[in-house]
Design a protein around this motif. Structure first.
Motif, PDB file in Angstrom:
ATOM      1  N   GLY A  75      -4.427   5.863   4.384  1.00  0.00           N
ATOM      2  CA  GLY A  75      -5.831   6.232   4.571  1.00  0.00           C
ATOM      3  C   GLY A  75      -6.691   5.097   4.069  1.00  0.00           C
ATOM      4  N   GLU A  76      -7.609   5.401   3.197  1.00  0.00           N
ATOM      5  CA  GLU A  76      -8.422   4.371   2.559  1.00  0.00           C
ATOM      6  C   GLU A  76      -8.173   4.390   1.058  1.00  0.00           C
ATOM      7  OE1 GLU A  76     -12.478   4.776   3.803  1.00  0.00           O
ATOM      8  OE2 GLU A  76     -11.990   4.228   5.864  1.00  0.00           O
ATOM      9  N   GLN A  77      -6.883   4.498   0.725  1.00  0.00           N
ATOM     10  CA  GLN A  77      -6.480   4.572  -0.677  1.00  0.00           C
ATOM     11  C   GLN A  77      -5.315   3.624  -0.932  1.00  0.00           C
ATOM     12  OE1 GLN A  77      -5.086   8.437  -1.820  1.00  0.00           O
ATOM     13  NE2 GLN A  77      -4.883   7.889  -3.964  1.00  0.00           N
ATOM     14  N   VAL A  78      -5.408   2.874  -2.013  1.00  0.00           N
ATOM     15  CA  VAL A  78      -4.309   2.012  -2.444  1.00  0.00           C
ATOM     16  C   VAL A  78      -3.333   2.889  -3.223  1.00  0.00           C
ATOM     17  CG1 VAL A  78      -3.640   0.085  -3.916  1.00  0.00           C
ATOM     18  CG2 VAL A  78      -5.713  -0.075  -2.516  1.00  0.00           C
ATOM     19  N   LEU A  79      -2.098   2.984  -2.720  1.00  0.00           N
ATOM     20  CA  LEU A  79      -1.086   3.800  -3.386  1.00  0.00           C
ATOM     21  C   LEU A  79      -0.369   3.036  -4.488  1.00  0.00           C
ATOM     22  CD1 LEU A  79       0.555   5.643  -0.361  1.00  0.00           C
ATOM     23  CD2 LEU A  79      -1.288   6.435  -1.855  1.00  0.00           C
ATOM     24  N   GLY A  80      -0.297   1.716  -4.352  1.00  0.00           N
ATOM     25  CA  GLY A  80       0.385   0.930  -5.374  1.00  0.00           C
ATOM     26  C   GLY A  80       0.411  -0.545  -5.050  1.00  0.00           C
ATOM     27  N   ILE A  81       0.694  -1.324  -6.074  1.00  0.00           N
ATOM     28  CA  ILE A  81       0.856  -2.772  -5.967  1.00  0.00           C
ATOM     29  C   ILE A  81       2.250  -3.085  -6.507  1.00  0.00           C
ATOM     30  CG2 ILE A  81      -0.022  -5.024  -6.674  1.00  0.00           C
ATOM     31  CD1 ILE A  81      -2.210  -3.613  -5.248  1.00  0.00           C
ATOM     32  N   TYR A  82       3.035  -3.848  -5.741  1.00  0.00           N
ATOM     33  CA  TYR A  82       4.429  -4.113  -6.112  1.00  0.00           C
ATOM     34  C   TYR A  82       4.742  -5.604  -6.021  1.00  0.00           C
ATOM     35  CZ  TYR A  82       4.784   0.908  -5.500  1.00  0.00           C
ATOM     36  OH  TYR A  82       4.597   2.275  -5.612  1.00  0.00           O
ATOM     37  N   ASP A  83       5.805  -5.998  -6.708  1.00  0.00           N
ATOM     38  CA  ASP A  83       6.232  -7.403  -6.729  1.00  0.00           C
ATOM     39  C   ASP A  83       6.872  -7.832  -5.415  1.00  0.00           C
ATOM     40  OD1 ASP A  83       5.346  -7.873  -9.334  1.00  0.00           O
ATOM     41  OD2 ASP A  83       7.221  -7.136 -10.189  1.00  0.00           O
ATOM     42  N   THR A  84       7.600  -6.930  -4.759  1.00  0.00           N
ATOM     43  CA  THR A  84       8.276  -7.266  -3.512  1.00  0.00           C
ATOM     44  C   THR A  84       7.996  -6.213  -2.457  1.00  0.00           C
ATOM     45  OG1 THR A  84      10.312  -6.047  -3.996  1.00  0.00           O
ATOM     46  CG2 THR A  84      10.198  -8.340  -4.777  1.00  0.00           C
ATOM     47  N   MET A  85       8.147  -6.593  -1.197  1.00  0.00           N
ATOM     48  CA  MET A  85       7.962  -5.646  -0.108  1.00  0.00           C
ATOM     49  C   MET A  85       9.031  -4.549  -0.166  1.00  0.00           C
ATOM     50  SD  MET A  85       7.645  -6.212   3.996  1.00  0.00           S
ATOM     51  CE  MET A  85       6.067  -7.037   3.849  1.00  0.00           C
ATOM     52  N   GLU A  86      10.235  -4.934  -0.531  1.00  0.00           N
ATOM     53  CA  GLU A  86      11.325  -3.971  -0.617  1.00  0.00           C
ATOM     54  C   GLU A  86      11.032  -2.908  -1.671  1.00  0.00           C
ATOM     55  OE1 GLU A  86      11.705  -7.306  -0.681  1.00  0.00           O
ATOM     56  OE2 GLU A  86      12.652  -7.616   1.271  1.00  0.00           O
ATOM     57  N   GLN A  87      10.532  -3.344  -2.811  1.00  0.00           N
ATOM     58  CA  GLN A  87      10.180  -2.409  -3.879  1.00  0.00           C
ATOM     59  C   GLN A  87       9.048  -1.486  -3.430  1.00  0.00           C
ATOM     60  OE1 GLN A  87       8.351  -4.215  -7.318  1.00  0.00           O
ATOM     61  NE2 GLN A  87       9.069  -2.599  -8.689  1.00  0.00           N
ATOM     62  N   ALA A  88       8.067  -2.029  -2.754  1.00  0.00           N
ATOM     63  CA  ALA A  88       6.945  -1.224  -2.253  1.00  0.00           C
ATOM     64  C   ALA A  88       7.439  -0.152  -1.292  1.00  0.00           C
ATOM     65  CB  ALA A  88       5.927  -2.126  -1.564  1.00  0.00           C
ATOM     66  N   LEU A  89       8.304  -0.531  -0.380  1.00  0.00           N
ATOM     67  CA  LEU A  89       8.834   0.418   0.589  1.00  0.00           C
ATOM     68  C   LEU A  89       9.700   1.475  -0.082  1.00  0.00           C
ATOM     69  CD1 LEU A  89       9.233   1.370   3.474  1.00  0.00           C
ATOM     70  CD2 LEU A  89      11.094  -0.297   3.681  1.00  0.00           C
TER      71      LEU A  89
END
Length: 77
Positions: A29-43
């Motif tokens: 949506g228009e919300q940041v769910l998180g910030i991560y070091d790697t794309m794999e970690q984010a997913l």
């Protein structure tokens, strides 16, 4: 699909690049769910809570001067 998320990302991309360089942001949506070091970690972390296809993951980088080039080995006659 996910146009809203990408448009929101474009509005905050420059600030994300300053605040979180070389990280990956997850947006739903228009919300940041998180910030991560790697794309794999984010997913991996986001998929535990949110259904795939309902959020985007983008690198935190300034996109104002990005030029994309796509090359193909297809030849047209």
């Amino acid at each position: 699909m996910l146009e809203r998320e990408y448009k929101y990302f474009e509005t905050i991309a420059s600030q994300l690049a300053i605040d979180h360089p070389h990280k990956f942001v997850v947006i739903k949506g228009e919300q940041v769910l998180g910030i991560y070091d790697t794309m794999e970690q984010a997913l991996e972390e986001t998929a535990k809570v949110h259904e795939l296809g309902t959020f985007i993951i983008q690198p935190c980088e300034d996109r104002s001067n990005i030029i994309q080039r796509f090359h193909s080995r297809v030849a047209f006659a």
